[in-house]
Design a protein around this motif. Structure first.
Motif, short mmCIF file in Angstrom:
data_model
loop_
_atom_site.label_atom_id
_atom_site.label_comp_id
_atom_site.label_asym_id
_atom_site.label_seq_id
_atom_site.Cartn_x
_atom_site.Cartn_y
_atom_site.Cartn_z
N LEU A 136 -11.02 42.06 9.75
CA LEU A 136 -12.48 42.08 9.66
C LEU A 136 -13.04 43.49 9.54
CD1 LEU A 136 -15.22 40.69 9.75
CD2 LEU A 136 -15.04 40.61 12.25
N PRO A 137 -12.60 44.47 10.35
CA PRO A 137 -13.13 45.83 10.17
C PRO A 137 -12.81 46.42 8.80
CG PRO A 137 -12.11 45.61 12.33
CD PRO A 137 -11.75 44.37 11.55
N GLY A 138 -11.55 46.26 8.35
CA GLY A 138 -11.15 46.82 7.07
C GLY A 138 -11.81 46.15 5.88
N ARG A 139 -12.00 44.83 5.96
CA ARG A 139 -12.66 44.11 4.86
C ARG A 139 -14.15 44.46 4.79
NH1 ARG A 139 -11.46 37.89 5.05
NH2 ARG A 139 -12.82 38.03 3.23
N THR A 140 -14.79 44.60 5.95
CA THR A 140 -16.20 45.00 5.97
C THR A 140 -16.35 46.42 5.43
OG1 THR A 140 -16.55 43.59 7.91
CG2 THR A 140 -18.24 45.23 7.43
N TRP A 141 -15.44 47.29 5.82
CA TRP A 141 -15.40 48.67 5.31
C TRP A 141 -15.31 48.67 3.80
CZ3 TRP A 141 -10.45 52.02 6.40
CH2 TRP A 141 -10.62 53.32 5.91
N LYS A 142 -14.42 47.88 3.23
CA LYS A 142 -14.24 47.83 1.78
C LYS A 142 -15.45 47.23 1.08
CE LYS A 142 -11.13 46.03 -1.80
NZ LYS A 142 -9.88 45.27 -2.07
N ALA A 143 -16.01 46.15 1.64
CA ALA A 143 -17.13 45.47 0.99
C ALA A 143 -18.41 46.31 1.02
CB ALA A 143 -17.38 44.13 1.68
N GLY A 144 -18.59 47.09 2.09
CA GLY A 144 -19.83 47.85 2.22
C GLY A 144 -21.04 46.97 2.49
N LEU A 145 -20.79 45.71 2.84
CA LEU A 145 -21.84 44.73 3.12
C LEU A 145 -21.47 43.96 4.38
CD1 LEU A 145 -22.39 43.17 -0.43
CD2 LEU A 145 -24.05 44.55 0.81
N PRO A 146 -22.45 43.35 5.07
CA PRO A 146 -22.09 42.47 6.18
C PRO A 146 -21.14 41.38 5.70
CG PRO A 146 -24.45 42.88 6.15
CD PRO A 146 -23.90 43.45 4.87
N LEU A 147 -20.26 40.97 6.59
CA LEU A 147 -19.22 40.00 6.24
C LEU A 147 -19.08 38.99 7.36
CD1 LEU A 147 -16.94 39.41 4.11
CD2 LEU A 147 -15.43 40.76 5.58
N ILE A 148 -18.89 37.73 7.00
CA ILE A 148 -18.66 36.66 7.96
C ILE A 148 -17.31 36.03 7.68
CG2 ILE A 148 -19.43 34.39 8.79
CD1 ILE A 148 -22.28 35.21 8.03
N ILE A 149 -16.47 35.93 8.70
CA ILE A 149 -15.20 35.20 8.60
C ILE A 149 -15.28 34.01 9.54
CG2 ILE A 149 -12.71 35.26 8.88
CD1 ILE A 149 -12.69 38.17 8.25
N LYS A 150 -15.15 32.80 9.00
CA LYS A 150 -15.24 31.58 9.78
C LYS A 150 -13.83 31.08 10.15
CE LYS A 150 -19.07 30.22 6.74
NZ LYS A 150 -19.60 29.12 5.90
N ASP A 151 -13.79 30.19 11.12
CA ASP A 151 -12.56 29.52 11.51
C ASP A 151 -11.41 30.52 11.64
OD1 ASP A 151 -13.86 27.02 11.44
OD2 ASP A 151 -13.54 26.89 9.28
N LEU A 152 -11.57 31.47 12.52
CA LEU A 152 -10.59 32.55 12.64
C LEU A 152 -9.19 32.06 12.98
CD1 LEU A 152 -12.64 35.35 14.44
CD2 LEU A 152 -12.16 35.07 12.01
N HIS A 153 -9.09 30.90 13.63
CA HIS A 153 -7.76 30.39 13.97
C HIS A 153 -6.97 29.99 12.73
CE1 HIS A 153 -10.51 26.97 13.80
NE2 HIS A 153 -9.48 26.20 13.53
N ASN A 154 -7.68 29.80 11.60
CA ASN A 154 -7.01 29.47 10.34
C ASN A 154 -7.11 30.59 9.32
OD1 ASN A 154 -6.23 26.83 11.10
ND2 ASN A 154 -8.29 26.06 10.67
N ALA A 155 -7.70 31.73 9.70
CA ALA A 155 -7.97 32.80 8.74
C ALA A 155 -6.89 33.88 8.85
CB ALA A 155 -9.36 33.40 8.99
N LYS A 156 -5.91 33.82 7.95
CA LYS A 156 -4.85 34.83 7.98
C LYS A 156 -5.36 36.21 7.60
CE LYS A 156 -1.77 31.72 9.05
NZ LYS A 156 -2.64 30.54 9.13
N SER A 157 -6.56 36.27 6.99
CA SER A 157 -7.15 37.57 6.67
C SER A 157 -7.68 38.26 7.93
CB SER A 157 -8.30 37.40 5.67
OG SER A 157 -9.30 36.54 6.19
N PHE A 158 -7.81 37.51 9.03
CA PHE A 158 -8.18 38.10 10.31
C PHE A 158 -6.88 38.38 11.05
CE2 PHE A 158 -9.48 37.85 14.80
CZ PHE A 158 -10.51 38.77 14.80
#
Length: 227
Positions: free
Chosen positions: A68-90
């Motif tokens: 989440l920190p690295g993806r928000t850093w890259k996007a330069g925009l607010p970011l929402i990640i849902k269902d973290l228990h299934n989110a391998k990107s988290f």
């Protein structure tokens, strides 16, 4: 939470967190200094009773575009990640699943030419930070704000709800945050005439916070959360 417009500090919004023996959730501040590292590392955080999750977070680093920190850093925009228990990107999803954290929201900050910061909200289903989050961004003509992403504890299809709608500058708390560059707090959405407030009232929500995220060329997004 500071609001910057370039090198100018517009405002500081202060959050007060409740705490009890059953509380789970986190607020985190991450930072990258390119002269020190190519990763983001934790500056500080609040974790309620999630002691092990806190320990792991304080010993975790995030490259650009990861977690989440690295993806928000890259996007330069607010970011929402849902269902973290299934989110391998988290990247901390296993630890998050163990303690019930199911939603992550990231907010980027740029306070200098090469310094990057990300503030993250990690919300648990049993003790949510907010009942609904929405991200609104300017359309291509920068004539109105359109819905980009969101999450609602009532499982409302926000993308479908807002598919043909927009918010004008100065329209309600969200449009007001765009017009003034200042955070807005509404403790009674009955006095907010925007479509977002109307849909929130229909869902039984009564209060809203709207945080402008300002980039180098103007407003990048408005992050709104509802209680």
């Amino acid at each position: 939470m500071p609001v910057f417009a370039g090198e100018f500090l517009q405002a500081v919004m202060v959050l007060f967190c409740g705490d009890d023996e059953a509380h789970v959730g986190a607020l985190e501040l991450w930072h990258n200094d390119p002269d020190v590292s190519h990763e983001m590392r934790l500056v500080d955080g609040y974790y309620g009773t999630a002691d092990m999750f806190e320990f792991n977070s304080r010993h975790t680093r995030f490259p650009h575009g990861f977690g989440l920190p690295g993806r928000t850093w890259k996007a330069g925009l607010p970011l929402i990640i849902k269902d973290l228990h299934n989110a391998k990107s988290f990247l901390r999803w296993e630890e998050a699943a163990e303690i019930g954290i199911n939603l992550g929201v990231g907010v980027p900050y740029r306070t200098g030419a090469d310094q990057s910061w990300v503030l993250t909200f990690l919300s648990a289903q049993a003790t949510p930070i907010a009942r609904r989050f929405e991200i609104w961004v300017p359309n291509e003509a920068r004539s109105a704000l359109v819905f980009r992403a969101g999450d609602c504890s009532g499982q409302t299809d926000l993308a479908g709800l807002y598919a043909t709608t927009s918010i004008a500058r100065s329209d309600g708390s969200i449009g007001g945050a765009w017009a003034t560059g200042m955070p807005a707090i509404s403790d009674d959405l009955a006095h907010d005439g925007s479509i977002a407030a109307a849909e929130a009232r229909a869902a039984g929500l009564s209060q809203m916070v709207a945080l402008p995220v300002i980039g180098s060329a103007g407003l990048d997004a408005v992050l709104a959360w509802y209680l």
